[in-house]
Write a protein that holds these residues in place. Structure first.
Motif, mmCIF file in Angstrom:
data_model
loop_
_atom_site.group_PDB
_atom_site.id
_atom_site.type_symbol
_atom_site.label_atom_id
_atom_site.label_comp_id
_atom_site.label_asym_id
_atom_site.label_seq_id
_atom_site.Cartn_x
_atom_site.Cartn_y
_atom_site.Cartn_z
ATOM 1 N N GLN A 146 86.046 -50.465 -99.318
ATOM 2 C CA GLN A 146 86.328 -51.207 -97.849
ATOM 3 C C GLN A 146 85.252 -50.894 -96.848
ATOM 4 O O GLN A 146 84.608 -51.832 -96.416
ATOM 5 N N GLY A 147 85.037 -49.775 -96.951
ATOM 6 C CA GLY A 147 83.872 -49.378 -95.728
ATOM 7 C C GLY A 147 82.467 -49.918 -96.431
ATOM 8 O O GLY A 147 81.553 -50.121 -95.634
ATOM 9 N N THR A 148 82.413 -49.611 -97.745
ATOM 10 C CA THR A 148 81.142 -49.921 -98.167
ATOM 11 C C THR A 148 80.563 -51.490 -97.834
ATOM 12 O O THR A 148 79.748 -51.889 -97.580
ATOM 13 N N MET A 175 91.283 -46.123 -87.607
ATOM 14 C CA MET A 175 90.603 -45.008 -88.160
ATOM 15 C C MET A 175 89.058 -44.748 -87.972
ATOM 16 O O MET A 175 88.413 -45.751 -87.867
ATOM 17 N N PRO A 176 88.892 -43.670 -87.544
ATOM 18 C CA PRO A 176 87.258 -43.242 -87.213
ATOM 19 C C PRO A 176 86.308 -43.595 -88.437
ATOM 20 O O PRO A 176 86.933 -43.282 -89.523
ATOM 21 N N ARG A 177 85.432 -44.035 -88.249
ATOM 22 C CA ARG A 177 84.450 -44.432 -89.427
ATOM 23 C C ARG A 177 84.207 -43.320 -90.365
ATOM 24 O O ARG A 177 83.847 -43.407 -91.203
ATOM 25 N N GLY A 178 84.064 -42.164 -89.564
ATOM 26 C CA GLY A 178 83.653 -40.958 -90.496
ATOM 27 C C GLY A 178 85.016 -40.256 -91.342
ATOM 28 O O GLY A 178 84.780 -39.438 -92.125
ATOM 29 N N SER A 179 85.989 -41.005 -91.238
ATOM 30 C CA SER A 179 87.130 -40.649 -91.798
ATOM 31 C C SER A 179 87.451 -41.063 -93.175
ATOM 32 O O SER A 179 88.323 -40.789 -94.003
#
Length: 489
Positions: free
Chosen positions: A107-109, A32-36
């Protein structure tokens, strides 16, 4: 008959949707792209809303009340659906949706905070996750112990007190063995650079050796290796490090153990309540017996040594015995997933105690890093040097997986029991592994454990495979024998 048929058909679609949700999670960690991330959180929340509505559909209760199973398999399906339905009905729909959204974004954080070595950037999100999981645990416990209710999601029937008792039996022997090994002559270490393409090529070979069907799976890279899916779509991830190819190789073998469990389940159970591993402890028994008892054995490391020389040429280790010692090196370190067989469980015990305190409210998230660092220094004898080697190293808490960690050590205990039975059942095991042939061993595991999925309870699954009640004694005996020999204690 009609009620049972309708119940199974309805659950089949729910299981399929759950697999789709899992695939979204796999994609988030791999491609997945980071911006998604923001949109993916909404997507995960939406599908969890649909799943929760299905899992709490009043018709399930009516079907359960009227169902008349006609055999042991349908009895087990009814048992598992009933357990899931009763749990789902205790959790408010808006809470289930909120947990899905928050943990997806978390998860991204966590990944960003870990990369930046910034605990403070993650703590507000973790506080939110902990609060939501406490609410969920309280709803599931219905007046009982909150942590036990969360643990039951991963190891049905287990309690925190039982796990703590098992850890109390393991800890002294592990601490003593660790001290003896660290006082002995150190094992040789690698001092070489291993290109990523070569590591992934060996990794794929190892996956095939241990029976992973790549026609129904794939290997990708992730920050934290994992396995995802069941039935005919089971995917794994690994990671590479230029100076440490064992990280790649043994992460792969570990995840192949998980994947082969899912791929080995009887096709007749696909997309039913029995069509996945019965518990995380039993699941971990498969990954650990593949990785450690087989993959780190003297026999198999001889095969791996030759294969690495073919791939990388001379990499500084001259002979098989030195390589065996290198693979099984015991030394100070911070990372659970990179820990040797002796110290691994000590890492798990630390997390188990801290998360129990978090769920009970005895430990506030704001003081978690301090508590982690204090406990680590007491258990291992040296200080944590940076957050990514400490409280930020694992993804589990960002995902809300409280109650998950102790199943890693329970899996080691189960693996010890299974290995004892496997060696008796397959007397040619060492000769087979020395040739890079794991088929007899993996076939025994598939026939005696994996094919049954969730047909039996976790404890009964191990008892059926081994003929004995689970005990920590085989694991401790295996570790004592292996490391006493390896380090000439």
């Amino acid at each position: 008959m009609i009620a049972m048929k309708d119940l199974i058909a309805f659950d089949r679609d729910t299981q399929a949707l759950g697999q789709i949700a899992g695939r979204l999670g796999w994609d988030q960690e791999t491609m997945m792209p980071r911006g998604s991330a923001g949109q993916r959180a909404e997507e995960m929340g939406a599908i969890q809303t649909v799943l929760h509505a299905r899992r709490t559909d009043p018709r399930i209760g009516e079907w359960i009340a009227s169902a008349k199973p006609k055999n042991d398999v349908e009895n087990a399906i009814l048992r598992e659906i009933t357990i899931g339905y009763e749990k789902a009905c205790k959790i408010p729909a808006d809470l289930a949706t909120e947990i899905a959204k928050v943990t997806s974004a978390a998860q991204g954080t966590w990944a960003e905070a870990r990369a930046a070595e910034d605990v403070s950037a993650f703590l507000p999100t973790l506080s939110h996750v902990v609060d939501l999981k406490r609410q969920e645990g309280a709803a599931l416990a219905d007046g009982g112990d909150v942590y036990d209710a969360m643990l039951d999601d991963y190891e049905q029937g287990a309690t925190g007190v039982e796990i703590a008792t098992m850890f109390d039996a393991l800890r002294p022997r592990l601490v003593d063995l660790r001290a003896a090994v660290l006082a002995a002559n150190p094992a040789p270490s690698l001092d070489h650079t291993f290109d990523e393409a070569g590591q992934l090529a060996v990794s794929t070979k190892l996956a095939e050796v241990f029976g992973y069907d790549l026609n129904k799976g794939r290997i990708d890279k992730a920050v934290h290796p994992f396995s995802s899916g069941s039935g005919h779509d089971v995917r794994i991830t690994t990671r590479t490090s230029a100076g440490d190819p064992f990280n790649c190789f043994y992460s792969t073998i570990h995840e192949v153990g998980h994947a082969c469990y899912e791929q080995g389940i009887d096709d007749a159970y696909a997309l039913t309540a029995l069509g996945q591993g019965v518990s995380m402890g039993v699941h971990e028994s498969q990954s650990r017996i593949y990785e450690n008892q087989m993959g780190r054995s003297r026999a198999f490391t001889g095969f791996l040594f030759g294969h690495m020389r073919d791939q990388f040429g001379d990499f500084g280790i001259a002979e098989e015995d030195a390589f065996y010692r290198c693979v099984n090196s015991v030394s100070n370190g911070y990372i659970r997933t990179e820990a040797d067989e002796i110290q691994y469980n000590l890492h798990v015990m630390l997390r188990f105690d801290l998360e129990r305190q978090l769920m009970s409210g005895d430990l506030d998230v704001q003081h978690l890093e301090e508590a982690w660092n204090t406990r680590f220094a007491a258990d291992f004898g040296y200080a944590v040097d940076r957050p990514s080697n400490g409280v930020l190293q694992d993804v589990h808490w960002s995902l809300g997986l409280f109650g998950y960690f102790p199943t890693y050590s329970l899996g080691n205990v189960y693996a010890g029991c299974l290995y004892e039975a496997l060696r008796e059942a397959v007397p040619s095991l060492d000769d087979d592994l020395a040739r890079g042939d794991a088929q007899a061993a993996t076939t025994w595991l598939r026939e005696n454990l994996q094919q049954f999925g969730s047909l039996r309870s976790p404890r009964d699954t191990i008892m059926h495979a081994t003929g004995k009640a689970p005990s920590e004694a085989p694991l401790l005996g295996y570790l004592d024998a292996k490391f006493t020999d390896l380090y000439r204690l």
